[in-house]
Motif scaffolding. Structure first.
Motif, PDB file in Angstrom:
ATOM      1  N   UNK A 117       0.840  -1.203   0.000  1.00 24.93           N
ATOM      2  CA  UNK A 117       0.000   0.000   0.000  1.00 24.93           C
ATOM      3  C   UNK A 117       0.878   1.258   0.000  1.00 24.93           C
ATOM      4  N   UNK A 118       1.939   1.225   0.798  1.00 21.44           N
ATOM      5  CA  UNK A 118       2.859   2.367   0.838  1.00 21.44           C
ATOM      6  C   UNK A 118       3.517   2.568  -0.516  1.00 21.44           C
ATOM      7  N   UNK A 119       3.919   1.482  -1.164  1.00 22.13           N
ATOM      8  CA  UNK A 119       4.545   1.583  -2.484  1.00 22.13           C
ATOM      9  C   UNK A 119       3.570   2.153  -3.507  1.00 22.13           C
ATOM     10  N   UNK A 120       2.310   1.702  -3.465  1.00 17.88           N
ATOM     11  CA  UNK A 120       1.299   2.217  -4.395  1.00 17.88           C
ATOM     12  C   UNK A 120       1.071   3.702  -4.144  1.00 17.88           C
ATOM     13  N   UNK A 121       0.953   4.087  -2.884  1.00 19.18           N
ATOM     14  CA  UNK A 121       0.750   5.489  -2.536  1.00 19.18           C
ATOM     15  C   UNK A 121       1.956   6.327  -2.971  1.00 19.18           C
ATOM     16  N   UNK A 122       3.143   5.800  -2.743  1.00 16.82           N
ATOM     17  CA  UNK A 122       4.361   6.501  -3.156  1.00 16.82           C
ATOM     18  C   UNK A 122       4.406   6.661  -4.667  1.00 16.82           C
ATOM     19  N   UNK A 123       4.005   5.626  -5.383  1.00 21.49           N
ATOM     20  CA  UNK A 123       3.980   5.699  -6.843  1.00 21.49           C
ATOM     21  C   UNK A 123       2.965   6.735  -7.313  1.00 21.49           C
ATOM     22  N   UNK A 124       1.807   6.791  -6.675  1.00 28.30           N
ATOM     23  CA  UNK A 124       0.783   7.779  -7.033  1.00 28.30           C
ATOM     24  C   UNK A 124       1.299   9.191  -6.786  1.00 28.30           C
TER      25      UNK A 124
END
Length: 112
Positions: A33-40
């Motif tokens: 989730x953190x990686x997805x948020x960081x990517x966004x």
């Protein structure tokens, strides 16, 4: 009884392993989730930087155009200044000539 203790220890170890596995899975899910948020967030930043780049390029083009127009304006102002000075010199020459003619007419009129 010794078989019961062994089964209890095995069951305890399996439960601990299962709990560890669940914590690891939760940790991986949080990391994902953190990686997805960081990517966004990174995509938003890249998009904003692209827009800022376009704004800066547009500003640079406008500054270049403005600089060119200022150069043309300076040339025009120099020409206008030269024309004004030329007109002033001609006007001064005409005034001096008229004064000389007036003085000559007065001299001729009052000397006879």
């Amino acid at each position: 009884m010794s078989g019961f203790i062994w089964e209890d220890e095995t069951r305890h170890a399996v439960l601990e392993g299962h709990a560890t596995l669940e914590r690891t899975a939760e940790s991986l899910a949080r990391s994902q989730r953190t990686a997805v948020e960081t990517e966004r967030i990174a995509e938003e930043v890249v998009s904003e930087l692209g827009a800022q780049r376009e704004t800066l390029l547009h500003s640079k083009r406008r500054l270049t155009d403005t600089d060119h127009e200022l150069s043309q304006t300076r040339v025009l102002l120099r020409k206008m200044t030269l024309h004004v000075l030329t007109n002033k010199i001609i006007l001064i020459f005409i005034i001096v000539l008229e004064i000389c003619i007036l003085a000559g007419v007065c001299y001729i009129k009052f000397s006879h």
